[in-house]
Design an enzyme around this catalytic site. Structure first.
Site, short mmCIF file in Angstrom:
data_model
loop_
_atom_site.label_atom_id
_atom_site.label_comp_id
_atom_site.label_asym_id
_atom_site.label_seq_id
_atom_site.Cartn_x
_atom_site.Cartn_y
_atom_site.Cartn_z
N TYR A 108 -1.85 -1.50 10.79
CA TYR A 108 -2.02 -1.69 9.35
C TYR A 108 -0.84 -1.07 8.60
CZ TYR A 108 -3.67 -1.30 4.59
OH TYR A 108 -3.77 -1.38 3.22
N SER A 147 0.86 -1.18 0.00
CA SER A 147 0.00 0.00 0.00
C SER A 147 0.90 1.23 0.00
CB SER A 147 -0.87 0.00 1.26
OG SER A 147 -1.52 1.25 1.45
#
Length: 253
Positions: A151, A138
């Site tokens: 995360y 990401s």
């Protein structure tokens, strides 16, 4: 059967990987928790593209999941030619406010199972010409993320691991790439409680476009789809870390 394994294939980016690989004529192994969705997608792809599709229900939050998945592949006599480590999830909130078990499950899915599955499949991948691994990281991998600390940290691991593996496997013919999308139109935002954040309100990229760019550039170590995402990553590299982490916190407030 020679096939590409796609984890988290029941929706979003994983589903798009399955669809675009099917168009290219690849046989597939689709992996996710929701078997009904996998079977519906698999039936459609088999009929439309004349390929073989194996569907395996697997919860990668279980410590034994990767071992069980590889055993299932061996039982079904699947020779893996590519691996898409797409399964993963996030959640928004301060570390102390989120369930400890949910955060540990996040590390298990995003990090531990990814490494476990990659390690178990590597010997076979090294025997196949033009094999590849795409690990879905990401843009979150490039800075710390207040309000989504675990995360962001998990995706930083995926990026670093993938870059190192890219170099290690150059001589073995296995291409390794870290896909680093930004906000994407998928189930991720609702699952992570992020639909109302500034990050997602500022606009998203389609999962179809993300995957198209990922597959086209799968021999590059890092793939950042979308000009906006690329510019944000480079701006973050040029800014002090204090600024980038505060900005990340604001975007997820």
């Amino acid at each position: 059967m020679r096939a590409v394994v796609v984890t988290g294939a029941s929706a979003g980016i994983g589903e798009q990987f399955a669809r675009q690989l099917a168009v290219a004529g690849h046989h597939l192994v689709l992996v996710a928790r929701r078997l009904d969705r996998l079977e519906a997608l698999g039936s459609e792809l088999q009929e439309r593209h004349n390929i073989q599709v194996v569907c395996i229900a697997c919860d990668l939050a279980k410590p034994s999941a990767a071992e069980e998945l590889v055993a299932a592949l061996a039982e079904k006599q699947v020779e893996v030619t590519g691996l898409i480590n797409n399964a993963g999830f996030g959640d928004r909130g301060f570390v102390e406010a989120l369930s400890l078990q949910r955060q540990l499950d996040m590390i298990q899915v995003n990090v531990t199972s990814l490494v476990d599955l990659t390690w178990r499949l590597l010997p076979g991948l090294k025997k196949v010409a033009n094999s590849f691994i795409i690990n879905v990281a990401s843009t979150a991998a490039f800075q710390a993320g207040p309000n989504m600390a675990v995360y962001y940290a998990s995706k930083a691991f995926v990026l670093s691991f993938s870059e190192a593996l890219h170099e290690e496997l150059k001589g073995d013919g296995v291409a390794v790439s870290a896909l680093c999308p930004g906000a994407t139109d998928s189930e991720f935002a609702s699952e992570a409680n992020m639909t109302e954040t500034m990050l997602f309100k500022a606009g998203t990229m389609s999962a179809e476009d993300v995957v198209r760019k990922a597959l086209a550039a799968r021999r590059r170590a890092i793939v950042i789809p979308g000009l906006k995402n690329l510019l944000l990553v480079w701006m973050g590299k040029l800014s002090p870390r204090m600024i980038t982490r505060r900005l990340a916190g604001i975007l997820q407030a």
